[in-house]
Design an enzyme around this catalytic site. Sequence first.
Site, mmCIF file in Angstrom:
data_model
loop_
_atom_site.group_PDB
_atom_site.id
_atom_site.type_symbol
_atom_site.label_atom_id
_atom_site.label_comp_id
_atom_site.label_asym_id
_atom_site.label_seq_id
_atom_site.Cartn_x
_atom_site.Cartn_y
_atom_site.Cartn_z
ATOM 1 N N LYS A 157 0.766 -1.068 -0.024
ATOM 2 C CA LYS A 157 -0.069 -0.063 0.221
ATOM 3 C C LYS A 157 0.939 1.465 0.087
ATOM 4 O O LYS A 157 2.006 1.274 0.572
ATOM 5 C CB LYS A 157 -0.942 0.087 1.346
ATOM 6 C CG LYS A 157 -2.126 -1.145 1.223
ATOM 7 C CD LYS A 157 -2.783 -0.868 2.466
ATOM 8 C CE LYS A 157 -3.850 -1.998 2.683
ATOM 9 N NZ LYS A 157 -4.897 -1.508 3.714
ATOM 10 N N GLY A 196 -7.649 3.180 -1.636
ATOM 11 C CA GLY A 196 -7.586 2.050 -2.560
ATOM 12 C C GLY A 196 -6.440 2.558 -3.749
ATOM 13 O O GLY A 196 -5.891 1.773 -4.571
ATOM 14 N N GLU A 250 1.352 -5.384 4.255
ATOM 15 C CA GLU A 250 0.309 -5.910 5.099
ATOM 16 C C GLU A 250 -0.130 -7.190 4.782
ATOM 17 O O GLU A 250 -0.073 -7.451 3.643
ATOM 18 C CB GLU A 250 -0.897 -5.160 5.111
ATOM 19 C CG GLU A 250 -0.862 -3.776 6.100
ATOM 20 C CD GLU A 250 -2.283 -3.072 6.116
ATOM 21 O OE1 GLU A 250 -3.297 -3.509 5.213
ATOM 22 O OE2 GLU A 250 -2.334 -2.254 6.996
ATOM 23 N N PHE A 296 -2.694 -9.961 3.880
ATOM 24 C CA PHE A 296 -3.941 -9.697 3.109
ATOM 25 C C PHE A 296 -5.058 -10.203 4.032
ATOM 26 O O PHE A 296 -4.939 -11.464 4.254
ATOM 27 C CB PHE A 296 -3.862 -10.461 1.650
ATOM 28 C CG PHE A 296 -5.224 -10.086 0.753
ATOM 29 C CD1 PHE A 296 -5.648 -8.853 0.459
ATOM 30 C CD2 PHE A 296 -5.891 -10.961 0.559
ATOM 31 C CE1 PHE A 296 -6.823 -8.630 -0.144
ATOM 32 C CE2 PHE A 296 -7.044 -11.136 -0.294
ATOM 33 C CZ PHE A 296 -7.643 -9.649 -0.602
ATOM 34 N N GLU A 317 -11.582 3.824 10.186
ATOM 35 C CA GLU A 317 -12.156 2.598 9.137
ATOM 36 C C GLU A 317 -11.559 1.494 9.815
ATOM 37 O O GLU A 317 -10.207 1.358 10.002
ATOM 38 C CB GLU A 317 -12.024 2.785 7.882
ATOM 39 C CG GLU A 317 -12.383 4.160 7.320
ATOM 40 C CD GLU A 317 -11.891 4.395 5.690
ATOM 41 O OE1 GLU A 317 -12.713 5.078 5.178
ATOM 42 O OE2 GLU A 317 -11.023 3.517 5.293
ATOM 43 N N ASN A 364 -10.433 8.862 8.600
ATOM 44 C CA ASN A 364 -10.723 10.142 7.921
ATOM 45 C C ASN A 364 -10.858 11.198 8.733
ATOM 46 O O ASN A 364 -11.729 11.260 9.805
ATOM 47 C CB ASN A 364 -12.105 9.799 7.139
ATOM 48 C CG ASN A 364 -11.746 8.595 6.206
ATOM 49 O OD1 ASN A 364 -10.756 8.480 5.496
ATOM 50 N ND2 ASN A 364 -12.846 7.707 6.165
ATOM 51 N N ARG A 412 -12.508 13.987 8.696
ATOM 52 C CA ARG A 412 -13.385 15.122 8.018
ATOM 53 C C ARG A 412 -14.884 14.387 8.366
ATOM 54 O O ARG A 412 -15.087 13.433 8.794
ATOM 55 C CB ARG A 412 -13.207 15.124 6.387
ATOM 56 C CG ARG A 412 -13.635 13.576 5.834
ATOM 57 C CD ARG A 412 -13.771 13.601 4.340
ATOM 58 N NE ARG A 412 -14.045 12.338 3.926
ATOM 59 C CZ ARG A 412 -13.416 11.193 3.774
ATOM 60 N NH1 ARG A 412 -11.982 11.639 3.808
ATOM 61 N NH2 ARG A 412 -13.781 10.140 3.247
HETATM 62 C C1 MV4 Z 1 -6.915 -3.994 2.592
HETATM 63 C C2 MV4 Z 1 -7.755 -5.394 2.194
HETATM 64 C C3 MV4 Z 1 -7.105 -6.590 2.645
HETATM 65 N N1 MV4 Z 1 -6.032 -6.832 3.129
HETATM 66 N N2 MV4 Z 1 -5.641 -4.322 3.382
HETATM 67 C C4 MV4 Z 1 -9.051 -0.480 -0.094
HETATM 68 C C5 MV4 Z 1 -9.140 0.730 0.268
HETATM 69 C C6 MV4 Z 1 -8.137 1.057 1.338
HETATM 70 N N3 MV4 Z 1 -8.769 1.940 2.374
HETATM 71 C C7 MV4 Z 1 -7.787 -0.399 1.945
HETATM 72 N N4 MV4 Z 1 -8.341 -1.544 1.168
HETATM 73 C C8 MV4 Z 1 -8.152 -2.693 1.405
HETATM 74 N N5 MV4 Z 1 -7.135 -2.871 2.144
HETATM 75 C C9 MV4 Z 1 -5.646 -5.820 3.876
HETATM 76 N N6 MV4 Z 1 -4.431 -5.660 4.518
HETATM 77 C C10 MV4 Z 1 -8.920 -5.211 1.485
HETATM 78 C C11 MV4 Z 1 -8.999 -3.662 1.017
HETATM 79 C C12 MV4 Z 1 -10.230 -3.541 0.064
HETATM 80 C C13 MV4 Z 1 -11.321 -3.005 0.499
HETATM 81 C C14 MV4 Z 1 -11.512 -2.548 1.914
HETATM 82 C C15 MV4 Z 1 -12.701 -1.984 2.240
HETATM 83 C C16 MV4 Z 1 -13.618 -2.089 1.404
HETATM 84 C C17 MV4 Z 1 -13.611 -2.354 -0.008
HETATM 85 C C18 MV4 Z 1 -12.347 -3.023 -0.502
HETATM 86 C C19 MV4 Z 1 -12.401 -3.583 -1.699
HETATM 87 C C20 MV4 Z 1 -11.195 -4.044 -2.116
HETATM 88 C C21 MV4 Z 1 -10.110 -3.968 -1.125
#
Ligand code: MV4
Length: 446
Positions: free
Chosen positions: A158, A165, A200, A202, A275, A290, A292
């Site tokens: 990330k 995202g 991180e 997954f 979040e 966030n 805001r």
């Molecule tokens: C993740 C994840 C799975 N594992 N991190 C998506 C946006 C960003 N804020 C972080 N996101 C994610 N992080 C780890 N370690 C999956 C997502 C993710 C996701 C998270 C929340 C809502 C929708 C999503 C759609 C795809 C991936």
Amino acid sequence: MFKKILIANRGEIALRVIRVCRELGIKTVAVYSEADRYSLHVKFADEAVCIGPAPSRESYLHIPRIISAAEITNAEAIHPGYGFLAENAQFAEICASQGLKFIGPSPDAITAMGDKALAKETMKKAGVPVVPGSEGVVKEVKQGLEIAKALGYPVMIKAAAGGGGKGMRIVFEEGEFEKAFQMASGEAGSAFGNPDVYIEKFVEQPRHIEIQMFGDQYGNVVHLNERDCTIQRRHQKLIEESPSPIVDDELRENMGAAAVKGAKGVKYEGAGTIEFLLDKEKNFYFMEMNTRIQVEHPVTEQVTGLDLIKLQMRVAAGERLRKKNFTPRGHAIECRINAEDPDHDFRPSPGEITSFHLPGGYGVRVDTHCYAGYHIPPYYDSLIAKLVVSASTRDEAILKMASALEEFTVEGIHTTIPFHRKVMQNGAFASGDYDTSFIERHYNKD
Ligand code: MV4
């Protein structure tokens, strides 16, 4: 309380802030771009100042023009809304240096949460659970490979400057790591001017659960329960609700307590959201904060009975938060009505709204800046209305939403209304058992 504030935003959120100001006896100053001359926030505010041409860079993101507008109108404070300058620490700092109260957290809190790797370390130190991963940013591929191996694949790379995202890569096996690392870092460098990335484990098939936070100027912090924002498409939220169908009282208490610890750790003032990712076993992990007010704040308002914009004004003016019982009452669901064509990959559909009829009834709320004859400009986000329903149970709320969506008529442009009608009929949605791949799984037309 303030006598006059400037609203550095447009659309429904500008109207929402103006209405609260009327209730509190605060005069309002709207700012607008040349594309927003005929917008309702211009009409409804006490004063309005044109701050430049249509593109955001030259208007809603143009700091000197906004500060000048506040100075010539004698505004005492600035409400940034969401998007635009809402999470710009430099803007918050300039406001302070000009004697304008920024209605939001301190520049330091914005900065600390803006770097996602730093935010994670800050939260971890405060005792908030985080996804196992690298400690801070990873500069070298070799170091990254070691960390990924220790975590076990799949892992996620990330961007530290990312969020929502952007600049994110999933890696399923060691052989893919180096390329993904370079891609994520390169993307982060060109998109944010900062190539730093972190790693991180997954989390598979997660839910997106966020906690609404509020802090005052005296270090008091409360949480206002969760919102479930799992229904997203390409990191754009489409449906939000509170309470979450899968969060029980014990989990709510644990997530809320963790979020309060995290927000206290950064002396958080004003409205904010923490979040979390929730995994299949209902373990939760900090994802982002966030700094805001968010688009989806109305679902929290509907179940707590609190006006969050009013609360923002009050804490910004120096009022104290008193701990009360904010246990959610009933159930609220929000559908984001966007000017997009759900049959063509949700592509933007700007243009003139030729007819506009809103749904009504008990427990039906519509936050919108649109009207028949309004031209949706192509320059800004595509949100045209937030349809929010509340009922005593989730099942009733879904039926009420389905009915409200039937009544809601918008002509002249495409909207996401037909998409939402289908979701309200969807069995998986009704069961409450789904994950962040819901839309891909049920509505993939690509
Ligand atoms: C993740 C994840 C799975 N594992 N991190 C998506 C946006 C960003 N804020 C972080 N996101 C994610 N992080 C780890 N370690 C999956 C997502 C993710 C996701 C998270 C929340 C809502 C929708 C999503 C759609 C795809 C991936």
